[in-house]
Design a protein around this motif. Sequence first.
Motif, PDB file in Angstrom:
ATOM      1  N   GLN B  33       6.791   4.247  -3.082  1.00  0.00           N
ATOM      2  CA  GLN B  33       6.049   5.025  -1.975  1.00  0.00           C
ATOM      3  C   GLN B  33       4.874   4.436  -2.194  1.00  0.00           C
ATOM      4  O   GLN B  33       3.505   3.620  -1.454  1.00  0.00           O
ATOM      5  N   VAL B  34       4.268   4.341  -3.619  1.00  0.00           N
ATOM      6  CA  VAL B  34       2.513   3.918  -4.085  1.00  0.00           C
ATOM      7  C   VAL B  34       2.374   2.741  -4.001  1.00  0.00           C
ATOM      8  O   VAL B  34       1.261   1.824  -2.652  1.00  0.00           O
ATOM      9  N   TYR B  35       3.237   1.736  -4.276  1.00  0.00           N
ATOM     10  CA  TYR B  35       3.526   0.024  -3.694  1.00  0.00           C
ATOM     11  C   TYR B  35       2.778   0.124  -2.068  1.00  0.00           C
ATOM     12  O   TYR B  35       2.107  -0.969  -1.654  1.00  0.00           O
ATOM     13  N   LEU B  36       3.813  -0.007  -1.188  1.00  0.00           N
ATOM     14  CA  LEU B  36       4.166  -0.187   0.072  1.00  0.00           C
ATOM     15  C   LEU B  36       2.281   0.921   0.643  1.00  0.00           C
ATOM     16  O   LEU B  36       2.354   0.186   1.413  1.00  0.00           O
ATOM     17  N   SER B  37       2.139   1.819  -0.121  1.00  0.00           N
ATOM     18  CA  SER B  37       0.890   2.352   1.162  1.00  0.00           C
ATOM     19  C   SER B  37      -0.362   1.556   0.472  1.00  0.00           C
ATOM     20  O   SER B  37      -0.809   1.300   1.046  1.00  0.00           O
ATOM     21  N   ALA B  38      -0.434   0.628  -0.976  1.00  0.00           N
ATOM     22  CA  ALA B  38      -1.032   0.189  -1.890  1.00  0.00           C
ATOM     23  C   ALA B  38      -0.538  -0.840  -0.890  1.00  0.00           C
ATOM     24  O   ALA B  38      -2.138  -2.003  -0.255  1.00  0.00           O
ATOM     25  N   ARG B  39      -0.285  -1.652  -0.114  1.00  0.00           N
ATOM     26  CA  ARG B  39       0.399  -3.107   0.732  1.00  0.00           C
ATOM     27  C   ARG B  39      -0.008  -2.598   1.851  1.00  0.00           C
ATOM     28  O   ARG B  39      -0.877  -3.428   2.617  1.00  0.00           O
ATOM     29  N   ARG B  40      -0.047  -1.512   2.542  1.00  0.00           N
ATOM     30  CA  ARG B  40      -0.414  -1.094   3.948  1.00  0.00           C
ATOM     31  C   ARG B  40      -2.823  -0.957   3.511  1.00  0.00           C
ATOM     32  O   ARG B  40      -3.087  -1.882   5.233  1.00  0.00           O
ATOM     33  N   PHE B  41      -3.330  -0.594   2.615  1.00  0.00           N
ATOM     34  CA  PHE B  41      -4.157  -0.683   2.136  1.00  0.00           C
ATOM     35  C   PHE B  41      -4.844  -2.205   2.571  1.00  0.00           C
ATOM     36  O   PHE B  41      -5.667  -2.570   2.561  1.00  0.00           O
ATOM     37  N   MET B  42      -3.956  -2.501   1.497  1.00  0.00           N
ATOM     38  CA  MET B  42      -4.986  -4.264   0.632  1.00  0.00           C
ATOM     39  C   MET B  42      -5.165  -5.031   2.970  1.00  0.00           C
ATOM     40  O   MET B  42      -5.864  -6.132   2.993  1.00  0.00           O
ATOM     41  N   ALA B  43      -3.746  -4.601   3.685  1.00  0.00           N
ATOM     42  CA  ALA B  43      -3.825  -5.426   4.833  1.00  0.00           C
ATOM     43  C   ALA B  43      -4.949  -5.123   5.375  1.00  0.00           C
ATOM     44  O   ALA B  43      -5.161  -6.012   7.281  1.00  0.00           O
ATOM     45  N   ASN B  44      -5.571  -4.411   5.338  1.00  0.00           N
ATOM     46  CA  ASN B  44      -7.010  -3.664   5.905  1.00  0.00           C
ATOM     47  C   ASN B  44      -8.422  -4.419   5.457  1.00  0.00           C
ATOM     48  O   ASN B  44      -8.681  -3.313   4.141  1.00  0.00           O
ATOM     49  N   PRO B  45      -9.337  -5.740   6.202  1.00  0.00           N
ATOM     50  CA  PRO B  45      -9.893  -6.090   5.634  1.00  0.00           C
ATOM     51  C   PRO B  45     -11.747  -4.294   5.022  1.00  0.00           C
ATOM     52  O   PRO B  45     -12.061  -4.625   3.876  1.00  0.00           O
TER      53      PRO B  45
END
Lengths: 253, 308
Positions: B33-45
Motif C-alpha cells: 500500500q505504501v509503495y503504491l501510494s508513493a508511486r502515485r505521489f512521485m507521478a506528480n512533479p
Amino acid sequence: MTAAAVDIENLSVRFGAATVVRGVSFSVRPGECVGLVGESGSGKSTILRAIMGLEPVSDGQIVIHGMPPRPDRLTRAGTVQMVFQDPYASLHPRQTIGRILEEPLRIHGIGGREDKVRAALSAVGLPISFRFRFPHQLSGGQRQRVAIARALILEPRVLLLDEPTSALDVSVQAEVLNLLKQLHAERGFSMLFVGHDLGVVAHMCNRVMVLENGILKEELSQQALHAGCAEDPYTRKLLQAARMEAAVVLHVR
Amino acid sequence: MSAAHIDRAPASGWRGWLTAEQPESVFQGRAVQVYLSARRFMANPLAVSGFLIVLLLLFTAAAAPWIATHDPLATNLEMRLLPPSAEHWFGTDHLGRDIYSRIVHGSRVTLTIVFLVSILIGPVGLAAGIVSGYFGGWVDRTLMMVTDIVMAFPRLVLALAFVAVLGPGIENAVIAVALTGWPPYARLARAETLSFRRREFIQAARSQGASPLRILGLYILPLCMPSAIVRLTLDMAGIILIAAGLGFLGLGMQPPTAEWGSMIATGRDYLIDQWWVATLPGAAIFVTCLGFNFLGDGLVDVFDPRQS
C-alpha cells in the motif's frame, strides 16, 4: 421442549410518525431456518435490525434464547449475528480481511485469534492468504463469504441474513446460498432469512412468513410454497410474480 | 509483445515483493500500500517539489547552527544595511545582522508554531467532528453551535486580542492561532462521519458488540484522517502567514530572536533603497507556504486507496 431461539411478540418499530413494523409475532425454533419475504419497504429488514439491536423497539418484545429483552452488547453479539445485504459496504475499506475477522474476537477478548481466523476463512472456502488483502481486492462473492465468516466467528446460535445474495451475480448467488446451507447443516444454528426472491427463500427455509406494510400476512410451509397454494391474495401475487420471473429465466435460457 | 504485457510480468526481487497481488504477511500488505501510494505521489512533479521544499525547511531548522554563516543575533553597526555579497549572502539588516543566518534560524520559529498549532487543532477538530457526527442529537447541536460561534470570529483580530491580553510571545501566538483554527476540521470530520455512520460496516461493528469509543477510534477516525491531514497541510500556509502577521505586528516571537514576520517589519523602513531586508524573509515565507500547498495537493492523490 426447548425455548425458542427467537421469540418475537407483538413487535412494532416506529420512526417518528412512520410505523414500519406493526404488531408482528412469530418465533424461530432452534436449528430452524425461517424466511421473511415481502416487497421492499414491508419492514422485513427492520425486524432483523431490531433483533440485532440496531433499531429501537417501540412496542412488544424480542426474546433471544430466553435472555432478558434488553441484553447487553456483548451477550447479544455472542448469541445473534447478522450478514448484511451489501458486501461492498459491510466490510471496513481500510482494514485487511484478517483484521476484519479478528475484530469480533478482540471485542469479546477471545484468544487464539490467528487460528480462529484461519479456521473461519477455510470454513467459507477462502484461501488463508486472503487475510492480508483489503476488501477492494476481493470480488462481491468473496466479500460476502468474508462477511459470513465474520458473523460465524463468534459461534452465534442465531444467524440473521438480510438479503445476503441480492447484491451478487446470479452465478455467485447459488454458491453463497449453498455455503450457507452447508454451514447451517454442519453447525445447527438457527437462521432468519430475509429475501424478496421467493424461489431463493423456499430453497433455504422450512417456513416462510409473508409481510406486507409491516403486518404479518401469512405463514407458509415449504411444501405449501412449492405447491403454490397460498390463502392470502398478497401472497398469491408474490407467488405469481416469482413464477413469472422463473418462466422468463427459463425462456431466456 | 506490448509494453503493458512486460509491465505485468511478475517482477523479481524487492520490487516484485512490493507489488505483489497476494501479500504473504500483514507487513507486506502494508508495504505494498505504501509503495503504491508513493508511486502515485512521485507521478506528480508539483507534489514532489512541495515535498522537497518542506524537507529543505525541516533540514534547515534541524541544522540551523551549522548551516548559518554568522551569529543571527550578533549586531555590527559598521556593517548595517549591506547588500547581498559573498560575505553576507542575503545582506545585512539595520543592526548589521546577517539576514541569511537570521532566515535560517527563523525557520525554527516557523516550524515550532506550525507543529504546535497542528497538534492542537487537528485532534481537537477531529474529536469534536466525529463525536458530533456519530452521536447526533443534542451533542451535535451543542458542538456545532460552539463551532459556528468560533468560526464567526475574525481569525487574526481574535488572535491579536488574545495576544494583547496574555502578552506577546510564541506560546500565546500558538494558542491564539489554534483557538480559531479547529472549527474547519470539526466541520470536515462531522460531514464525513455522517456519511459513514449509517454505512453497513459501522452497523456490522455495532452488531459485533463494539463500544461507541471503539467505533469512533478504530472505524471512523482512520477514515477521517486522510482528509484532515490534507486539509492540515493546506492550512499550514495560512498558519505560517498568521504567525508571520503576528510577528510583523510585534505580537509573536519577541526580538531579538529571528522571526520572519518581524524581520519584514524591520525592513519596511528601507523597502525602497535596501530591498533585501524585507524581501528575502518574505520570499522565505512565500516559498515555504508554496511548498506546503504543493505537498497538500499531492497528498490528495496519495490518500485515495481505490486509484491504484
